[in-house]
Design a protein around this motif. Sequence first.
Motif, PDB file in Angstrom:
ATOM      1  N   ALA A   1       2.945  -5.633   2.833  1.00  0.00           N
ATOM      2  CA  ALA A   1       1.724  -5.961   3.575  1.00  0.00           C
ATOM      3  C   ALA A   1       1.143  -4.716   4.242  1.00  0.00           C
ATOM      4  O   ALA A   1      -0.076  -4.505   4.234  1.00  0.00           O
ATOM      5  N   ILE A   2       1.997  -3.880   4.817  1.00  0.00           N
ATOM      6  CA  ILE A   2       1.531  -2.627   5.418  1.00  0.00           C
ATOM      7  C   ILE A   2       0.870  -1.753   4.362  1.00  0.00           C
ATOM      8  O   ILE A   2      -0.191  -1.151   4.595  1.00  0.00           O
ATOM      9  N   PHE A   3       1.472  -1.673   3.193  1.00  0.00           N
ATOM     10  CA  PHE A   3       0.941  -0.842   2.117  1.00  0.00           C
ATOM     11  C   PHE A   3      -0.452  -1.307   1.685  1.00  0.00           C
ATOM     12  O   PHE A   3      -1.388  -0.505   1.619  1.00  0.00           O
ATOM     13  N   ILE A   4      -0.611  -2.588   1.411  1.00  0.00           N
ATOM     14  CA  ILE A   4      -1.899  -3.058   0.890  1.00  0.00           C
ATOM     15  C   ILE A   4      -2.990  -3.020   1.952  1.00  0.00           C
ATOM     16  O   ILE A   4      -4.169  -2.830   1.636  1.00  0.00           O
ATOM     17  N   HIS A   5      -2.618  -3.159   3.222  1.00  0.00           N
ATOM     18  CA  HIS A   5      -3.631  -3.124   4.281  1.00  0.00           C
ATOM     19  C   HIS A   5      -3.967  -1.707   4.728  1.00  0.00           C
ATOM     20  O   HIS A   5      -4.910  -1.525   5.492  1.00  0.00           O
ATOM     21  N   SER A   6      -3.204  -0.738   4.266  1.00  0.00           N
ATOM     22  CA  SER A   6      -3.513   0.657   4.609  1.00  0.00           C
ATOM     23  C   SER A   6      -4.324   1.352   3.516  1.00  0.00           C
ATOM     24  O   SER A   6      -4.636   2.542   3.653  1.00  0.00           O
ATOM     25  N   ARG A   7      -4.699   0.639   2.471  1.00  0.00           N
ATOM     26  CA  ARG A   7      -5.403   1.279   1.341  1.00  0.00           C
ATOM     27  C   ARG A   7      -6.815   1.719   1.718  1.00  0.00           C
ATOM     28  O   ARG A   7      -7.358   2.637   1.083  1.00  0.00           O
TER      29      ARG A   7
ATOM     30  N   ALA B   1       1.180   7.376   4.853  1.00  0.00           N
ATOM     31  CA  ALA B   1       2.216   6.783   5.698  1.00  0.00           C
ATOM     32  C   ALA B   1       2.591   5.387   5.209  1.00  0.00           C
ATOM     33  O   ALA B   1       3.775   5.018   5.169  1.00  0.00           O
ATOM     34  N   GLY B   2       1.588   4.590   4.821  1.00  0.00           N
ATOM     35  CA  GLY B   2       1.863   3.256   4.294  1.00  0.00           C
ATOM     36  C   GLY B   2       2.671   3.305   3.015  1.00  0.00           C
ATOM     37  O   GLY B   2       3.585   2.499   2.799  1.00  0.00           O
ATOM     38  N   THR B   3       2.338   4.267   2.142  1.00  0.00           N
ATOM     39  CA  THR B   3       3.100   4.426   0.895  1.00  0.00           C
ATOM     40  C   THR B   3       4.537   4.841   1.185  1.00  0.00           C
ATOM     41  O   THR B   3       5.488   4.304   0.603  1.00  0.00           O
ATOM     42  N   PHE B   4       4.693   5.820   2.098  1.00  0.00           N
ATOM     43  CA  PHE B   4       6.034   6.280   2.446  1.00  0.00           C
ATOM     44  C   PHE B   4       6.852   5.149   3.046  1.00  0.00           C
ATOM     45  O   PHE B   4       8.040   4.989   2.729  1.00  0.00           O
ATOM     46  N   TRP B   5       6.231   4.346   3.914  1.00  0.00           N
ATOM     47  CA  TRP B   5       6.979   3.267   4.560  1.00  0.00           C
ATOM     48  C   TRP B   5       7.450   2.239   3.543  1.00  0.00           C
ATOM     49  O   TRP B   5       8.561   1.698   3.661  1.00  0.00           O
ATOM     50  N   LEU B   6       6.615   1.967   2.533  1.00  0.00           N
ATOM     51  CA  LEU B   6       7.022   1.015   1.499  1.00  0.00           C
ATOM     52  C   LEU B   6       8.194   1.557   0.695  1.00  0.00           C
ATOM     53  O   LEU B   6       9.203   0.870   0.494  1.00  0.00           O
ATOM     54  N   ILE B   7       8.082   2.805   0.229  1.00  0.00           N
ATOM     55  CA  ILE B   7       9.144   3.391  -0.588  1.00  0.00           C
ATOM     56  C   ILE B   7      10.437   3.508   0.212  1.00  0.00           C
ATOM     57  O   ILE B   7      11.529   3.168  -0.272  1.00  0.00           O
ATOM     58  N   ALA B   8      10.329   3.996   1.457  1.00  0.00           N
ATOM     59  CA  ALA B   8      11.524   4.167   2.282  1.00  0.00           C
ATOM     60  C   ALA B   8      12.154   2.815   2.631  1.00  0.00           C
ATOM     61  O   ALA B   8      13.385   2.697   2.695  1.00  0.00           O
ATOM     62  N   THR B   9      11.325   1.801   2.866  1.00  0.00           N
ATOM     63  CA  THR B   9      11.872   0.475   3.162  1.00  0.00           C
ATOM     64  C   THR B   9      12.614  -0.089   1.962  1.00  0.00           C
ATOM     65  O   THR B   9      13.685  -0.697   2.099  1.00  0.00           O
TER      66      THR B   9
ATOM     67  N   ALA C   1       7.947  -2.697  12.488  1.00  0.00           N
ATOM     68  CA  ALA C   1       6.913  -3.371  13.276  1.00  0.00           C
ATOM     69  C   ALA C   1       5.975  -2.368  13.938  1.00  0.00           C
ATOM     70  O   ALA C   1       4.773  -2.642  14.088  1.00  0.00           O
ATOM     71  N   VAL C   2       6.497  -1.218  14.332  1.00  0.00           N
ATOM     72  CA  VAL C   2       5.649  -0.203  14.966  1.00  0.00           C
ATOM     73  C   VAL C   2       4.630   0.332  13.972  1.00  0.00           C
ATOM     74  O   VAL C   2       3.447   0.524  14.300  1.00  0.00           O
ATOM     75  N   MET C   3       5.064   0.565  12.745  1.00  0.00           N
ATOM     76  CA  MET C   3       4.129   1.020  11.714  1.00  0.00           C
ATOM     77  C   MET C   3       3.069  -0.043  11.438  1.00  0.00           C
ATOM     78  O   MET C   3       1.895   0.275  11.221  1.00  0.00           O
ATOM     79  N   ALA C   4       3.479  -1.294  11.472  1.00  0.00           N
ATOM     80  CA  ALA C   4       2.505  -2.375  11.277  1.00  0.00           C
ATOM     81  C   ALA C   4       1.456  -2.366  12.377  1.00  0.00           C
ATOM     82  O   ALA C   4       0.264  -2.575  12.116  1.00  0.00           O
ATOM     83  N   VAL C   5       1.865  -2.101  13.602  1.00  0.00           N
ATOM     84  CA  VAL C   5       0.920  -2.046  14.717  1.00  0.00           C
ATOM     85  C   VAL C   5      -0.045  -0.879  14.549  1.00  0.00           C
ATOM     86  O   VAL C   5      -1.241  -0.994  14.843  1.00  0.00           O
ATOM     87  N   VAL C   6       0.445   0.256  14.051  1.00  0.00           N
ATOM     88  CA  VAL C   6      -0.431   1.421  13.828  1.00  0.00           C
ATOM     89  C   VAL C   6      -1.539   1.061  12.834  1.00  0.00           C
ATOM     90  O   VAL C   6      -2.725   1.355  13.055  1.00  0.00           O
ATOM     91  N   VAL C   7      -1.161   0.427  11.723  1.00  0.00           N
ATOM     92  CA  VAL C   7      -2.164   0.026  10.728  1.00  0.00           C
ATOM     93  C   VAL C   7      -3.096  -1.023  11.310  1.00  0.00           C
ATOM     94  O   VAL C   7      -4.317  -0.981  11.099  1.00  0.00           O
ATOM     95  N   ALA C   8      -2.543  -1.977  12.052  1.00  0.00           N
ATOM     96  CA  ALA C   8      -3.380  -3.021  12.650  1.00  0.00           C
ATOM     97  C   ALA C   8      -4.370  -2.435  13.653  1.00  0.00           C
ATOM     98  O   ALA C   8      -5.527  -2.873  13.722  1.00  0.00           O
ATOM     99  N   LEU C   9      -3.940  -1.446  14.429  1.00  0.00           N
ATOM    100  CA  LEU C   9      -4.845  -0.826  15.396  1.00  0.00           C
ATOM    101  C   LEU C   9      -6.016  -0.152  14.690  1.00  0.00           C
ATOM    102  O   LEU C   9      -7.149  -0.172  15.194  1.00  0.00           O
ATOM    103  N   TYR C  10      -5.745   0.445  13.536  1.00  0.00           N
ATOM    104  CA  TYR C  10      -6.862   1.038  12.790  1.00  0.00           C
ATOM    105  C   TYR C  10      -7.823  -0.052  12.312  1.00  0.00           C
ATOM    106  O   TYR C  10      -9.048   0.099  12.414  1.00  0.00           O
ATOM    107  N   GLN C  11      -7.290  -1.143  11.807  1.00  0.00           N
ATOM    108  CA  GLN C  11      -8.157  -2.213  11.320  1.00  0.00           C
ATOM    109  C   GLN C  11      -8.952  -2.862  12.453  1.00  0.00           C
ATOM    110  O   GLN C  11     -10.075  -3.344  12.229  1.00  0.00           O
ATOM    111  N   LEU C  12      -8.395  -2.882  13.654  1.00  0.00           N
ATOM    112  CA  LEU C  12      -9.037  -3.549  14.786  1.00  0.00           C
ATOM    113  C   LEU C  12      -9.741  -2.574  15.723  1.00  0.00           C
ATOM    114  O   LEU C  12     -10.093  -2.942  16.850  1.00  0.00           O
ATOM    115  N   ARG C  13      -9.980  -1.360  15.266  1.00  0.00           N
ATOM    116  CA  ARG C  13     -10.514  -0.306  16.136  1.00  0.00           C
ATOM    117  C   ARG C  13     -11.917  -0.609  16.646  1.00  0.00           C
ATOM    118  O   ARG C  13     -12.328  -0.071  17.682  1.00  0.00           O
TER     119      ARG C  13
END
Length: 427
Positions: free
Chosen positions: A289-295, A304-312, A190-202
């Motif tokens: 969802a994190i991966f596709i929204h971090s593209r 980071a989005g790619t790593f989070w997907l693979i690690a998850t 969830a924290v990684m999701a917030v990081v990506v969301a903050l970039y999208q909502l900057r």
Amino acid sequence: MLWAAVGAVGLGFLIALEIAARGYGVWGPITDQAREVVFAPKSGTVLYASMALMLVVLTWRQRLIAIGAAVGIDLVFWLVRWTVGAEMMYGNGALLVTLGCAVIALTRRTGRERILLLQGVGLALLLVTGRKTGYTWLLITSKTRPTVLDQYVATADQALGNPSWVAGRIVEATGAAGFRVLEFVYIQLAVMAVVVALYQLRNVAVERRFPRHHLVRTFLAIGLLGPGIYMVFPVVGPIFAYGADGGQWALAELWPNTPPPVAVPQPMPFDEFTPRNCMPSLHTAWATAIFIHSRKAPRALRWAGTFWLIATLGATLGFGYHYGADIVAGVVFTLTIDIALRTLDHGWDRKGIRLVAHGAAVFVALLLSYRFLSLEMAGHPWVSGPLVVLSMVSVIYGYVRITKRWERRCAAVSVPQPRREPQPELV
């Protein structure tokens, strides 16, 4: 009127969950969240991450004031708890500041500014409430579904080469270091999701509006719809059904060293406290969802989005929480939800509607195959395995193709830059 109706339905849903949870002798999402105003929260990190989403609508001065107030309140709570010997945890300050901004929006804002601040507060509270709702849903699945369908999924997983068993042995070989890394990724999704969301909502504070589509929408939709599938297709996971964590309820202690034998599957009884939260894998869905929204983000965030997907994926399979079949269903589930939200934003584009229908059909076909054709899938792995993967690839291909088409269409339209409006200060 539409948002009022959605809010009323949401409130009714929370009240129903609260009543259901009280029937099992535990707090529901409303009570559990209300207690965190004063008592120690379960996760202070989530509360601060939620507050960060609310901060996107404020100016930098307002953000600093809000952060300072949250930290100050938490210090006071920490001193009081330390004095009386209560449970130590942070996060109350973030929740109180978020609620305080809601009060300010209702009492000291008008018009568009009030709506924008309430949207920010709502976004923060939705993330927190969604987490509480998820806990209640998991309880309900364990209490209302006395039998699980793990034997069917494990049999169908033979067609994919038993990836959970393979990943489990790999994680064991990596030792404590590999386990800790995957555990951190799994827990802090969830924290990684917030990081990506903050970039999208900057740019929300400058443009005074939210973008049409962002990660939080998809994230919340996945969390809302996923538990409903748990009720239809209850599965506990290989480490419980075939591993030591299942105790006396496990079929045998086979995971991760011995793949399960191919036999006629049947529903099996299980305990009343293990969540039936495998089908589909929502951790995989959220990581996708994190991966596709971090593209469209900077390179570091894309990596980071790619790593989070693979690690998850490694964690969900390697810890024995999911089968390979769950992973495939989770990817299809996410892409179908995301393309449905994007189609809504594009005025119900006809090709988007067709892709939503295709994704939904593939998802339903996968579940039906796992339930009714698992023995045939295990008997013909070189046919059924590629068909399962190709069905997922067809949804991925359609998603990539239509999103690129929409991006070209949007790029061809000249959009004037919004005029920055003066913003009233928080205090």
